[in-house]
Design a protein around this motif. Sequence first.
Motif, PDB file in Angstrom:
ATOM      1  N   ILE A   1       0.825  -1.212   0.000  1.00 17.48           N
ATOM      2  CA  ILE A   1       0.000   0.000   0.000  1.00 17.48           C
ATOM      3  C   ILE A   1       0.858   1.261   0.000  1.00 17.48           C
ATOM      4  O   ILE A   1       0.327   2.370   0.061  1.00 17.48           O
ATOM      5  CB  ILE A   1      -0.959   0.018   1.214  1.00 17.48           C
ATOM      6  N   SER A   2       2.186   1.082  -0.067  1.00 19.69           N
ATOM      7  CA  SER A   2       3.096   2.231  -0.057  1.00 19.69           C
ATOM      8  C   SER A   2       3.911   2.320  -1.345  1.00 19.69           C
ATOM      9  O   SER A   2       5.037   2.778  -1.344  1.00 19.69           O
ATOM     10  CB  SER A   2       4.047   2.140   1.141  1.00 19.69           C
ATOM     11  N   GLY A   3       3.339   1.827  -2.435  1.00 17.82           N
ATOM     12  CA  GLY A   3       4.035   1.939  -3.708  1.00 17.82           C
ATOM     13  C   GLY A   3       4.425   0.622  -4.333  1.00 17.82           C
ATOM     14  O   GLY A   3       5.016   0.600  -5.402  1.00 17.82           O
ATOM     15  N   ARG A   4       4.134  -0.496  -3.638  1.00 16.76           N
ATOM     16  CA  ARG A   4       4.457  -1.825  -4.149  1.00 16.76           C
ATOM     17  C   ARG A   4       5.907  -1.889  -4.607  1.00 16.76           C
ATOM     18  O   ARG A   4       6.808  -1.531  -3.871  1.00 16.76           O
ATOM     19  CB  ARG A   4       3.490  -2.210  -5.270  1.00 16.76           C
ATOM     20  N   ASN A   5       6.149  -2.322  -5.844  1.00 23.62           N
ATOM     21  CA  ASN A   5       7.520  -2.539  -6.288  1.00 23.62           C
ATOM     22  C   ASN A   5       8.269  -1.254  -6.615  1.00 23.62           C
ATOM     23  O   ASN A   5       9.443  -1.282  -6.975  1.00 23.62           O
ATOM     24  CB  ASN A   5       7.518  -3.464  -7.513  1.00 23.62           C
ATOM     25  N   MET A   6       7.603  -0.101  -6.509  1.00 20.21           N
ATOM     26  CA  MET A   6       8.299   1.164  -6.697  1.00 20.21           C
ATOM     27  C   MET A   6       9.099   1.522  -5.446  1.00 20.21           C
ATOM     28  O   MET A   6       9.937   2.411  -5.456  1.00 20.21           O
ATOM     29  CB  MET A   6       7.288   2.268  -7.012  1.00 20.21           C
ATOM     30  N   THR A   7       8.819   0.830  -4.331  1.00 22.68           N
ATOM     31  CA  THR A   7       9.499   1.101  -3.077  1.00 22.68           C
ATOM     32  C   THR A   7      10.935   0.584  -3.123  1.00 22.68           C
ATOM     33  O   THR A   7      11.180  -0.557  -3.486  1.00 22.68           O
ATOM     34  CB  THR A   7       8.755   0.409  -1.913  1.00 22.68           C
ATOM     35  N   GLU A   8      11.915   1.426  -2.753  1.00 18.88           N
ATOM     36  CA  GLU A   8      13.309   1.005  -2.714  1.00 18.88           C
ATOM     37  C   GLU A   8      13.498  -0.051  -1.625  1.00 18.88           C
ATOM     38  O   GLU A   8      12.768  -0.091  -0.636  1.00 18.88           O
ATOM     39  CB  GLU A   8      14.208   2.206  -2.445  1.00 18.88           C
ATOM     40  N   TYR A   9      14.520  -0.879  -1.792  1.00 19.14           N
ATOM     41  CA  TYR A   9      14.684  -2.012  -0.887  1.00 19.14           C
ATOM     42  C   TYR A   9      14.888  -1.566   0.562  1.00 19.14           C
ATOM     43  O   TYR A   9      14.321  -2.153   1.488  1.00 19.14           O
ATOM     44  CB  TYR A   9      15.851  -2.890  -1.333  1.00 19.14           C
ATOM     45  N   SER A  10      15.686  -0.525   0.762  1.00 17.38           N
ATOM     46  CA  SER A  10      15.932  -0.051   2.125  1.00 17.38           C
ATOM     47  C   SER A  10      14.641   0.439   2.781  1.00 17.38           C
ATOM     48  O   SER A  10      14.417   0.241   3.981  1.00 17.38           O
ATOM     49  CB  SER A  10      16.970   1.073   2.120  1.00 17.38           C
TER      50      SER A  10
END
Length: 220
Positions: free
Chosen positions: A175-184
């Motif tokens: 819910i926070s951007g799925r795969n757009m979220t950086e790994y860190s």
Amino acid sequence: MLTASVQEDVGGDHREPLGGWAKRLLDLLVASTALILASPILVLIPLLIKATTGGPVLFVHRRIGFNGKVFDCYKFRTMVPNAEEVLQRHLSCDLQAAQEWAANQKLKCDPRILFFGKMLRKSSLDELPQLFNVLRGDMSCVGPRPVVADELQRYGAAAHEYLKTRPGLTGLWQISGRNMTEYSHRVLLDTQYVQTWSLLRDFSILIRTIPAMMKFDQTS
């Protein structure tokens, strides 16, 4: 189980997963209801995979669960049959792609993914078989995204938090951007979820997952 080096890093032994029986009851109710509602799709997608690409319908991958237990994580197959070979050949020929993979374990332009597979990933329909993982007790409806052993080492000290719960079909990462979220940032979200868990928050994440899945313009 985990490699010796990872076990040494995380330490500890948790008697029961985060949320106990209340979270498990929610998992069973949600997963069983979702399987009933999604049963026509669960029949249609395998037929389309066979018709368009042939080969196996399911992709089975070893993931790390509660307390470091290894389990088989199920997805509908979205990649070419020789996906690992294609990936390694692509990374060896494209330095930028290799750097992107090292940073995020994802590629924006992934040569392994089939055309129909892209549609399944963008809608998260490829993850429907993980409802059976939830029923088996390997996963929870809500939790950290399931990782492989090599990825868990990237969590550092936060790996201890990951191992306190079953990995989730959805979670704060979705819910926070799925795969757009950086790994860190993903590691931070997973840690935050475990440290601030409540049953009410699980309900909230489940509800907010529905519109998140509808955003087909996100990177698969």
